[in-house]
Design a protein around this motif. Structure first.
Motif, mmCIF file in Angstrom:
data_model
loop_
_atom_site.group_PDB
_atom_site.id
_atom_site.type_symbol
_atom_site.label_atom_id
_atom_site.label_comp_id
_atom_site.label_asym_id
_atom_site.label_seq_id
_atom_site.Cartn_x
_atom_site.Cartn_y
_atom_site.Cartn_z
ATOM 1 N N GLY A 1 0.830 -1.196 0.000
ATOM 2 C CA GLY A 1 0.000 0.000 0.000
ATOM 3 C C GLY A 1 0.860 1.240 0.000
ATOM 4 O O GLY A 1 1.930 1.272 0.627
ATOM 5 N N THR A 2 0.408 2.276 -0.726
ATOM 6 C CA THR A 2 1.157 3.549 -0.743
ATOM 7 C C THR A 2 0.266 4.763 -0.516
ATOM 8 O O THR A 2 0.768 5.849 -0.287
ATOM 9 C CB THR A 2 1.909 3.738 -2.075
ATOM 10 N N ALA A 3 -1.067 4.585 -0.598
ATOM 11 C CA ALA A 3 -1.970 5.729 -0.427
ATOM 12 C C ALA A 3 -3.372 5.240 -0.113
ATOM 13 O O ALA A 3 -3.751 4.113 -0.446
ATOM 14 C CB ALA A 3 -1.985 6.596 -1.690
ATOM 15 N N ASP A 4 -4.151 6.114 0.533
ATOM 16 C CA ASP A 4 -5.571 5.870 0.758
ATOM 17 C C ASP A 4 -6.337 6.798 -0.177
ATOM 18 O O ASP A 4 -6.242 8.018 -0.036
ATOM 19 C CB ASP A 4 -5.932 6.163 2.220
ATOM 20 N N PRO A 5 -7.073 6.260 -1.147
ATOM 21 C CA PRO A 5 -7.747 7.132 -2.116
ATOM 22 C C PRO A 5 -8.816 8.028 -1.492
ATOM 23 O O PRO A 5 -9.202 9.034 -2.094
ATOM 24 C CB PRO A 5 -8.368 6.140 -3.108
ATOM 25 N N PHE A 6 -9.279 7.670 -0.300
ATOM 26 C CA PHE A 6 -10.298 8.468 0.371
ATOM 27 C C PHE A 6 -9.720 9.419 1.412
ATOM 28 O O PHE A 6 -10.424 10.285 1.929
ATOM 29 C CB PHE A 6 -11.336 7.556 1.020
ATOM 30 N N SER A 7 -8.438 9.243 1.727
ATOM 31 C CA SER A 7 -7.745 10.126 2.683
ATOM 32 C C SER A 7 -6.373 10.468 2.120
ATOM 33 O O SER A 7 -5.340 9.935 2.566
ATOM 34 C CB SER A 7 -7.589 9.435 4.053
ATOM 35 N N PRO A 8 -6.313 11.344 1.127
ATOM 36 C CA PRO A 8 -5.044 11.637 0.447
ATOM 37 C C PRO A 8 -3.944 12.161 1.363
ATOM 38 O O PRO A 8 -2.764 12.005 1.065
ATOM 39 C CB PRO A 8 -5.439 12.700 -0.591
ATOM 40 N N ALA A 9 -4.328 12.765 2.492
ATOM 41 C CA ALA A 9 -3.316 13.317 3.403
ATOM 42 C C ALA A 9 -2.651 12.237 4.256
ATOM 43 O O ALA A 9 -1.623 12.489 4.889
ATOM 44 C CB ALA A 9 -3.950 14.375 4.307
ATOM 45 N N PHE A 10 -3.234 11.028 4.262
ATOM 46 C CA PHE A 10 -2.674 9.953 5.084
ATOM 47 C C PHE A 10 -1.356 9.486 4.480
ATOM 48 O O PHE A 10 -1.275 9.133 3.298
ATOM 49 C CB PHE A 10 -3.664 8.787 5.152
ATOM 50 N N THR A 11 -0.313 9.447 5.309
ATOM 51 C CA THR A 11 1.026 9.088 4.814
ATOM 52 C C THR A 11 1.548 7.771 5.394
ATOM 53 O O THR A 11 2.722 7.460 5.300
ATOM 54 C CB THR A 11 2.033 10.212 5.124
ATOM 55 N N GLY A 12 0.681 6.999 5.991
ATOM 56 C CA GLY A 12 1.115 5.706 6.504
ATOM 57 C C GLY A 12 1.070 5.642 8.018
ATOM 58 O O GLY A 12 0.526 6.539 8.664
ATOM 59 N N PRO A 13 1.603 4.562 8.578
ATOM 60 C CA PRO A 13 2.476 3.591 7.911
ATOM 61 C C PRO A 13 1.718 2.623 6.991
ATOM 62 O O PRO A 13 0.566 2.274 7.246
ATOM 63 C CB PRO A 13 3.100 2.819 9.087
ATOM 64 N N PHE A 14 2.411 2.214 5.931
ATOM 65 C CA PHE A 14 1.890 1.224 5.001
ATOM 66 C C PHE A 14 2.683 -0.072 5.143
ATOM 67 O O PHE A 14 3.784 -0.090 5.707
ATOM 68 C CB PHE A 14 1.986 1.741 3.563
ATOM 69 N N HIS A 15 2.118 -1.159 4.617
ATOM 70 C CA HIS A 15 2.730 -2.474 4.808
ATOM 71 C C HIS A 15 2.788 -3.245 3.491
ATOM 72 O O HIS A 15 2.037 -2.965 2.557
ATOM 73 C CB HIS A 15 1.919 -3.282 5.824
ATOM 74 N N THR A 16 3.677 -4.230 3.471
ATOM 75 C CA THR A 16 3.783 -5.179 2.356
ATOM 76 C C THR A 16 3.530 -6.571 2.898
ATOM 77 O O THR A 16 4.101 -6.947 3.930
ATOM 78 C CB THR A 16 5.178 -5.131 1.705
ATOM 79 N N ILE A 17 2.660 -7.323 2.234
ATOM 80 C CA ILE A 17 2.455 -8.727 2.571
ATOM 81 C C ILE A 17 2.468 -9.537 1.281
ATOM 82 O O ILE A 17 2.354 -8.982 0.183
ATOM 83 C CB ILE A 17 1.124 -8.979 3.324
ATOM 84 N N VAL A 18 2.615 -10.844 1.411
ATOM 85 C CA VAL A 18 2.540 -11.746 0.257
ATOM 86 C C VAL A 18 1.225 -12.508 0.341
ATOM 87 O O VAL A 18 0.933 -13.147 1.361
ATOM 88 C CB VAL A 18 3.739 -12.722 0.214
ATOM 89 N N VAL A 19 0.432 -12.410 -0.718
ATOM 90 C CA VAL A 19 -0.851 -13.105 -0.782
ATOM 91 C C VAL A 19 -0.834 -14.128 -1.901
ATOM 92 O O VAL A 19 -0.102 -13.981 -2.882
ATOM 93 C CB VAL A 19 -2.028 -12.127 -1.008
ATOM 94 N N LYS A 20 -1.650 -15.158 -1.736
ATOM 95 C CA LYS A 20 -1.881 -16.114 -2.826
ATOM 96 C C LYS A 20 -3.277 -15.861 -3.372
ATOM 97 O O LYS A 20 -4.240 -15.715 -2.608
ATOM 98 C CB LYS A 20 -1.772 -17.556 -2.326
ATOM 99 N N VAL A 21 -3.410 -15.803 -4.698
ATOM 100 C CA VAL A 21 -4.717 -15.616 -5.316
ATOM 101 C C VAL A 21 -5.477 -16.944 -5.299
ATOM 102 O O VAL A 21 -5.010 -17.943 -5.849
ATOM 103 C CB VAL A 21 -4.595 -15.099 -6.763
ATOM 104 N N THR A 22 -6.629 -16.927 -4.642
ATOM 105 C CA THR A 22 -7.481 -18.125 -4.600
ATOM 106 C C THR A 22 -8.897 -17.844 -5.077
ATOM 107 O O THR A 22 -9.708 -18.754 -5.171
ATOM 108 C CB THR A 22 -7.568 -18.684 -3.163
ATOM 109 N N ASP A 23 -9.197 -16.571 -5.366
ATOM 110 C CA ASP A 23 -10.589 -16.214 -5.631
ATOM 111 C C ASP A 23 -10.692 -15.136 -6.703
ATOM 112 O O ASP A 23 -9.708 -14.473 -7.062
ATOM 113 C CB ASP A 23 -11.241 -15.733 -4.327
ATOM 114 N N LEU A 24 -11.912 -14.957 -7.183
ATOM 115 C CA LEU A 24 -12.256 -14.001 -8.229
ATOM 116 C C LEU A 24 -13.045 -12.845 -7.648
ATOM 117 O O LEU A 24 -13.976 -13.051 -6.865
ATOM 118 C CB LEU A 24 -13.104 -14.720 -9.291
ATOM 119 N N CYS A 25 -12.687 -11.630 -8.036
ATOM 120 C CA CYS A 25 -13.522 -10.460 -7.769
ATOM 121 C C CYS A 25 -14.243 -10.151 -9.077
ATOM 122 O O CYS A 25 -13.647 -9.583 -10.004
ATOM 123 C CB CYS A 25 -12.672 -9.266 -7.327
#
Length: 202
Positions: free
Chosen positions: A85-109
């Motif tokens: 994550g690098t930004a919140d589209p609904f809170s542009p002033a928010f600067t973090g902290p942001f995180h990185t995780i590893v996900v496995k794709v198992t589903d469809l949106c």
């Protein structure tokens, strides 16, 4: 002997070409890295790939998944991605902290009913937040709480396909015939895993 070797090589080249064609079939857009948006969802126990998992998992938008609802596992199934994550589209002033995780794709949106985030099509390749990819991160397996800062349930950022050796979790059993998470052992896109099904949304 030489003829046998040539024939074998020809067979391998043909098989590889068929596999790549299968992945590309249908006009799906499947890149190993890029920009994306992120949300969270619950009720991840019957995913479209046909196998659940105990680690951090996610659904991916239909244009990247590689299949429409009801067609089974698309080529995204089983692939692992580092998402940041690098930004919140609904809170542009928010600067973090942001995180990185590893996900496995198992589903469809699916596109239908999720146009804001998963409405990408071949004719309009970005969603309403200007992102060509979307990951809906499963709450049930802990991924959303590890990824989203408190009070921020939607983010934009980046993703990169990684080896599933970097993913912490284990796969469940098959829920239906044709269940597939072959992306976990395939090479990064454009290598083929489960293969695409049907036609990309246009």
């Amino acid at each position: 002997m030489l003829f046998s070797i040539i024939a074998l090589l020809a067979t391998l080249v043909t098989a590889k070409a068929v596999a790549l064609e299968e992945r590309a079939t249908g006009g799906y857009i499947q890149n190993p890295s890029g920009s994306a948006s992120f949300t969270m969802y619950s009720g991840c126990g019957a995913p479209a790939c046909g196998k659940s998992a105990t680690g951090f998992t996610a659904a991916i938008n239909q244009l990247a998944f590689g299949g429409a609802p009801g067609l089974g596992a698309g080529d995204a199934c089983g692939r692992c991605f580092a998402v940041t994550g690098t930004a919140d589209p609904f809170s542009p002033a928010f600067t973090g902290p942001f995180h990185t995780i590893v996900v496995k794709v198992t589903d469809l949106c699916p596109l239908q009913g999720n146009q804001e985030w998963c409405g990408q099509t071949t004719s309009n390749q970005n969603n309403q937040h200007g992102k060509p990819f979307h990951f809906d991160i499963c709450e049930d397996t802990g991924g959303s709480s590890a990824f989203f800062p408190s009070g921020h349930g939607a983010l934009t950022g980046t993703f990169s396909e990684v080896s599933c050796s970097q993913w912490s979790g284990s796969d469940g059993g098959s829920n239906f015939n044709g269940a597939c998470l072959s992306g976990e052992t395939a090479g990064n896109w454009p290598a083929v895993g489960c293969g695409n099904k049907g036609t990309a949304p246009s």
